[in-house]
Design a protein around this motif. Structure first.
Motif, PDB file in Angstrom:
ATOM      1  N   GLN A   1      20.008   1.568  20.139  1.00  0.00           N
ATOM      2  CA  GLN A   1      19.892   1.960  21.494  1.00  0.00           C
ATOM      3  C   GLN A   1      20.211   0.988  22.556  1.00  0.00           C
ATOM      4  O   GLN A   1      20.753   0.997  23.644  1.00  0.00           O
TER       5      GLN A   1
ATOM      6  N   THR B   1      24.931   6.272  19.961  1.00  0.00           N
ATOM      7  CA  THR B   1      25.229   6.229  18.614  1.00  0.00           C
ATOM      8  C   THR B   1      26.499   7.217  18.557  1.00  0.00           C
ATOM      9  O   THR B   1      26.740   8.048  19.394  1.00  0.00           O
TER      10      THR B   1
ATOM     11  N   THR C   1      27.058   8.664  12.642  1.00  0.00           N
ATOM     12  CA  THR C   1      26.134   7.667  12.945  1.00  0.00           C
ATOM     13  C   THR C   1      25.606   6.674  11.798  1.00  0.00           C
ATOM     14  O   THR C   1      25.508   5.551  11.693  1.00  0.00           O
ATOM     15  N   ASN C   2      25.336   7.647  10.527  1.00  0.00           N
ATOM     16  CA  ASN C   2      24.866   7.076   9.235  1.00  0.00           C
ATOM     17  C   ASN C   2      25.814   6.067   8.634  1.00  0.00           C
ATOM     18  O   ASN C   2      25.526   5.030   8.159  1.00  0.00           O
ATOM     19  N   VAL C   3      27.344   6.538   8.957  1.00  0.00           N
ATOM     20  CA  VAL C   3      28.112   5.585   8.069  1.00  0.00           C
ATOM     21  C   VAL C   3      28.640   4.564   8.996  1.00  0.00           C
ATOM     22  O   VAL C   3      29.314   3.735   8.388  1.00  0.00           O
ATOM     23  N   CYS C   4      28.445   4.534  10.323  1.00  0.00           N
ATOM     24  CA  CYS C   4      29.004   3.864  11.127  1.00  0.00           C
ATOM     25  C   CYS C   4      28.679   2.255  10.929  1.00  0.00           C
ATOM     26  O   CYS C   4      27.605   1.940  11.069  1.00  0.00           O
TER      27      CYS C   4
ATOM     28  N   VAL D   1      27.151   0.444  14.042  1.00  0.00           N
ATOM     29  CA  VAL D   1      25.597   0.823  14.174  1.00  0.00           C
ATOM     30  C   VAL D   1      24.646   0.150  13.225  1.00  0.00           C
ATOM     31  O   VAL D   1      23.748  -0.463  13.464  1.00  0.00           O
ATOM     32  N   ALA D   2      25.471  -0.061  12.002  1.00  0.00           N
ATOM     33  CA  ALA D   2      24.645  -0.703  10.912  1.00  0.00           C
ATOM     34  C   ALA D   2      24.172  -1.910  11.216  1.00  0.00           C
ATOM     35  O   ALA D   2      23.344  -2.795  10.732  1.00  0.00           O
TER      36      ALA D   2
ATOM     37  N   ALA E   1      20.717  -4.498  15.451  1.00  0.00           N
ATOM     38  CA  ALA E   1      19.256  -4.515  15.072  1.00  0.00           C
ATOM     39  C   ALA E   1      18.568  -3.259  15.716  1.00  0.00           C
ATOM     40  O   ALA E   1      17.536  -2.736  15.452  1.00  0.00           O
ATOM     41  N   ASP E   2      19.044  -2.849  16.845  1.00  0.00           N
ATOM     42  CA  ASP E   2      18.815  -1.816  17.756  1.00  0.00           C
ATOM     43  C   ASP E   2      19.880  -1.057  18.224  1.00  0.00           C
ATOM     44  O   ASP E   2      20.266  -1.555  19.400  1.00  0.00           O
TER      45      ASP E   2
END
Lengths: 430, 575
Positions: free
Chosen positions: B485, B491, B472-475, B478-479, B482-483
């Motif tokens: 969810q 994620t 999730t952090n590197v995606c 997702v980046a 803004a939201d």
């Protein structure tokens, strides 16, 4: 798939702290080295580099001077991997390692002969040797109990400014928590995304504007470790200038930006220094071939190439790194099936009390090595002249409780690379 | 001759077929432009465009150049493969010249040369050589369709049958000629017609001469003394030589004739050469009648397409002319398969066995869609294949018929969306992940439809996941949200968590799964080596398969129209 073959002097298996340090030292010594491993695990480095934080573990006594601490540790635990090295060697290894980080634009700060006390995301205090420059004002602020604003963010899991302040009430009464929305973000936050967005000046300005109304009499501002990715020096300078007070990071839950910064630094610099990376690949099989060389099948899910090496340095880590694997009755070394020093049976793996201050026997399980960091069998005989091991895989240490993870990784990597270089020099090149 | 009626019939069918196919160019709805115009206007405008091109010197020159280089010279094929070029040149020039000097000889060579006779040289030699040329072309073409794995995969029965039909025409012609050479019946008939004699004494020397020099197989063989031969030569010169060269120049038929000689008596008894004549004639009529309804039509359409192509891409045409150009493109396809061989996304076909992924196959899907002959299932398959296309344009670059395929795909994608078959992403936006979980749960694809490699059903795929959230952090998806969810519902690490619990359906409709850009950062960064991106991709494919099955079931059960319920009014934002 047709397998391609690569020949080299040394294969470093592993891309954690030990593997990366080994690659660095190997490159410095001009060895023709190939490195194999999935680099993602370095994301689990939390920022501070420990040398020795606690000794003796059972007493939970914090170490003030890590160098004196190491000397005492080596006397008390002569089997500890540190005891295989001269203090001077450890010192030089750490200096080299920190110099590399400095050149890479991610300098770390030490107090020389003294550990610094760092605040963690859980609100505990932990002694450590070196901290990223982004964290350097934290220990000072804590030491002076200076008035400090601690900023948390809505939607960031595992980091509560309020909880930290409550936990530290006795040690730092003037720590004032505040919870703010992160600029331009809603819902759940992820540290890596926050750090990347702070690399942009616009976001930094918005953050400064958001924090300033809460500043009050604070002489310091603490934030979770998200202050930029590639431009930490710039991000920190802008925030300090905007807020007018020193700003510092507090390590977050893992995986953390601090680890990924290291990871990207190594990924960018090591190949330029001559390391041949086979990253995001693993060793899937190993064979000893003619002349005692090692032939390793390397790939992601299936073997894509063979690497034939005159020597191998194993930095494959413990259970999470998959260097060790706990089977039903015994612990195995996963690549060479080396003998593992371990309790006699499963029942002895753990003490009754999970939080037993002295730690559990399984924590000290691992691969035993000779004075040249070559794995040995249960009788202490060296197994192969050209197989070396370093890092947390080694037996007779409990890096988590002793708080010596980074130091152990860097120092043993340095020792192992030195021995390996000596070996390669002795044997005529293939 | 009754056979002539067949020829007229075939020609009428051919003509009617050609008119029908041409007419459809102005009727078929291809692309949104077709909605804003009528067949009449399309026809008038196409006529105008052709006129404008013909009177414009530069554009006319471009067309003539295309006619010379691309149509006659087959330059595009030569660039791609010299062997294919030789094959196609042999086939096309062999057949075309045979039509000219043999099939329609009455209207061509016979008009030009007063002393023309099919059994004289150079006509006999030429006919045989052209036959050999065409046959060689057919053999190489069949070999190509058999040897090249991609081409073999795209080859349909019709492709092979047409090649066999051409081979049958040539071979039946050669066998016919061979049978005629050795036939004593034919000899007798000719003697009656041209020598006007049926006196055996008088004919005997000619028989002897023809038995020796023209390989006619008489039973019993006539006596061949020198005197008889000399007399025969004289008779031959008087009555036959003006129309007959020695059959040795029939390079294809003559060896056959030599082989037939021992069987000549039997052949004569059953009058085989007449039957062969029927066969050759009727097969040729069949080919003529089939021309507008098979890819043989490309004989007419591909040259047109190449000349139009020389004018520029379809995008440069007036909007009103684009549908007709697309329809012409559909007809100009020779189904050679080169587009599929160079398609960027053809490798996906290895994993998802949907033929509509391959451009050469998708073309007929588009034709069916335009003709309104699709079922929901085939339309879903066409939509899946069409939206896998990355519009890289390689098919257009490689097409030897000059079809602007890229324009065709762009138009057909719009047509698909309009007829209710958007890309699967379009479907997914209609409901939330939990709604999809309910919908898709009822439509598990039969085991046979499962791909060979199935990560998502294998718990070992996920055992190492510790929910560390590195993925999730590197995606990057997702980046940019803004939201997460709200925008993605889940994620990557949450999707993996559902998979650990084997709650496949719950993950399948999540926007994260569908918005994944397959950059593979998650997979490469995963410290535990979980194949995150591969899993997301597989989930998407599985959902697609289930949607397809759902559509099929809906089609077969008209009372149940709510298998995929319409989007609720409180649908997702951005839906």
């Amino acid at each position: 798939m047709k397998e391609k073959e690569i020949a080299c002097d040394l294969v470093i298996i592993g891309t954690g702290m030990a593997g990366m340090a080994a690659a660095l030292f190997a490159a410095r010594r001009g060895l023709d080295a190939v490195q194999v491993g999935i680099t993602g695990e370095l994301g689990f480095a939390s920022g501070p580099l420990d040398l020795l934080g606690v000794h003796p573990v059972a007493e939970g006594r914090m170490v003030g001077d890590p160098w004196q601490g190491i000397a005492r540790l080596c006397r008390d635990e002569p089997l500890h991997p540190y005891a295989k090295l001269e203090i001077a060697t450890i010192r030089r290894a750490m200096e080299d390692f920190l110099a590399f980080l400095q050149t890479g634009g991610y300098p770390h700060v030490t107090l020389g002969a003294r550990n610094q006390m760092l605040v963690t995301a859980a609100g505990t205090r932990k002694p450590t040797y070196a901290v990223p420059h982004t964290m350097q004002h934290g220990p000072t602020a804590l030491a002076h109990q200076a008035p400090c604003l601690l900023v948390g963010f809505e939607g960031l899991k595992g980091f509560s400014a309020r909880q930290i302040a409550l936990s530290l009430e006795r040690h730092w009464p003037d720590l004032r928590p505040v919870r703010l929305p992160f600029p331009d973000a809603q819902g759940e936050l992820y540290t890596e995304h926050m750090a990347r967005s702070l690399d942009a000046a616009e976001t930094r300005q918005k953050l400064v504007d958001a924090i300033r109304p809460h500043l009050g009499d604070a002489q310091y501002v603490g934030l979770p470790a998200v202050l930029g990715f590639y431009r930490t020096e710039r991000v920190l300078a802008d925030l300090q200038q905007g807020l007018g007070v020193p700003v510092f990071e507090i390590p977050t839950m893992l995986p953390a930006v601090t680890g990924v910064r290291l990871r990207e630094l190594f990924e960018q610099r090591l190949p330029a220094m001559g390391i041949r990376p086979l990253w995001q690949q693993r060793v899937l099989g190993v064979q000893r071939v003619n002349g005692g060389r090692w032939s390793l099948a390397v790939g992601y899910t299936e073997a894509e190439r063979l690497v034939v090496a005159r020597s191998v340095l194993l930095c494959s880590g413990r259970f999470f790194g998959k260097g060790l694997h706990a089977r039903r009755h015994a612990i195995q070394e996963t690549i060479f099936d080396l003998p593992v020093v371990q309790p006699v049976d499963r029942e002895a793996w753990h003490h009754k009390d999970l939080l037993d201050p002295q730690g559990h026997p399984i924590n000290r399980a691992g691969v035993a090595v000779d004075e040249n960091f070559r794995p040995v069998d249960h009788q202490g005989n060296t197994l192969f002249p050209n197989l070396f091991a370093a890092g947390s895989l080694l037996a007779y240490q409990d890096w988590m409780r002793q708080k010596c993870g980074s130091g152990l990784a860097v120092a043993t990597a340095c020792g192992a690379v030195n021995s390996c270089a000596d070996f390669l020099k002795q044997v005529a090149p293939a | 001759m009754r056979l002539t009626y067949f020829a007229y019939l075939a020609a009428s069918i051919c003509l009617a077929g050609v008119l029908y196919r041409l007419g459809r160019w102005f009727v078929l709805p291809l692309g949104p432009e077709s909605l804003e115009t009528t067949p009449l206007r399309r026809g008038i405008n196409a006529g105008r465009a052709v006129f404008a091109a013909v009177i414009h010197p530069r554009r006319l020159a471009l067309m003539l150049r295309a006619l010379l280089l691309e149509v006659a010279g087959q330059r595009q094929i030569l660039r791609q493969s010299p062997l294919r070029w030789v094959m196609h040149m042999a086939l096309s020039f062999g057949i075309l010249l045979l039509l000219l000097v043999h099939t329609f000889d009455d209207y061509t060579v016979a008009r030009l040369f007063s002393d023309y006779a099919a059994t004289l040289n150079p006509y006999m030699l030429l006919r045989n050589l052209l036959g050999l040329l065409a046959l060689a072309g057919v053999i190489v073409a069949l070999a190509r369709r058999w040897r090249d794995p991609v081409i073999r995969g795209t080859t349909r029965r019709a492709d092979r049958l047409l090649l066999w039909l051409l081979a049958a025409i040539v071979v039946s012609g050669a066998v016919l000629e061979a049978a005629q050479i050795v036939s004593p019946n034919f000899f007798d008939q000719m003697v009656v017609d041209y020598m006007g004699s049926d006196d055996p004494e008088e004919i005997a020397p000619l028989k002897a001469y023809w038995a020796k020099y023209f390989d006619v197989a008489f039973t019993p063989p006539p006596a061949a003394d020198a005197a008889a031969l000399e007399e025969g030569a004289q008779l031959h010169a008087d009555y036959c030589a003006s129309c007959h060269a020695r059959p040795t120049s029939a390079v294809m038929a003559y060896p056959l004739a030599r082989a037939f000689k021992p069987l000549a008596a039997t052949m004569a008894r059953i009058d085989l050469e007449t039957w062969l004549w029927y066969a050759h004639y009727l097969i040729s009529c069949l080919a003529l009648a089939l021309l507008p309804f098979t890819k043989l039509f490309h004989l007419l359409t591909t040259p047109l397409s190449l000349m139009v192509r020389a004018q520029g891409p379809a995008a440069a045409d007036a909007a009103v002319n684009r549908p007709a150009r697309r329809a012409m493109g559909l007809d100009a396809c020779t189904h050679c398969g080169e587009c599929s061989r160079h398609c960027s996304v053809a490798p996906i076909f290895q994993v998802i066995p949907n033929r509509e992924i391959l451009p050469s196959e998708k073309l007929s899907g588009v034709a069916r869609l335009a003709a309104g002959r699709t079922s929901p299932r085939t339309a879903m398959a066409l939509a899946e294949g069409s939206f896998i296309c990355t519009a890289c344009g390689r098919c257009t670059l490689w097409c030897p018929s000059g079809i602007d395929l890229q324009d065709l795909w762009a138009a057909s994608k719009k047509d698909l969306r309009r007829s209710g078959y958007p890309d699967p992403h379009g479907w997914i936006r209609r409901h939330s992940a939990s709604q999809w979980a309910e919908i898709l749960a009822g439509h598990a694809a039969p085991a046979a439809a499962k791909p060979a490699v199935c990560l998502t059903d294998n718990p070992n795929t996920f055992w190492a996941c510790v929910q560390c959230s590195t993925c999730t952090n590197v995606c990057p998806v997702v980046a940019v949200s803004a939201d997460p969810q709200r925008d993605l519902e889940m994620t990557p690490q949450q999707v993996m968590n559902l998979m650990r619990l084997q709650l496949k359906e719950a993950a399948m409709g999540a926007r994260m799964v569908w918005d994944c850009v397959t950059c593979y950062k998650c997979q490469e960064h995963c410290p535990q080596g979980v194949r995150v991106a591969d899993v997301l991709y597989e989930l998407r494919n599985e959902a697609c398969r289930r949607l397809s099955f759902a559509q099929e079931r809906r089609a077969s059960n008209p009372n149940r129209t709510t298998i995929i319920p319409p989007a609720s009014s409180e649908g997702k934002p951005g839906a």
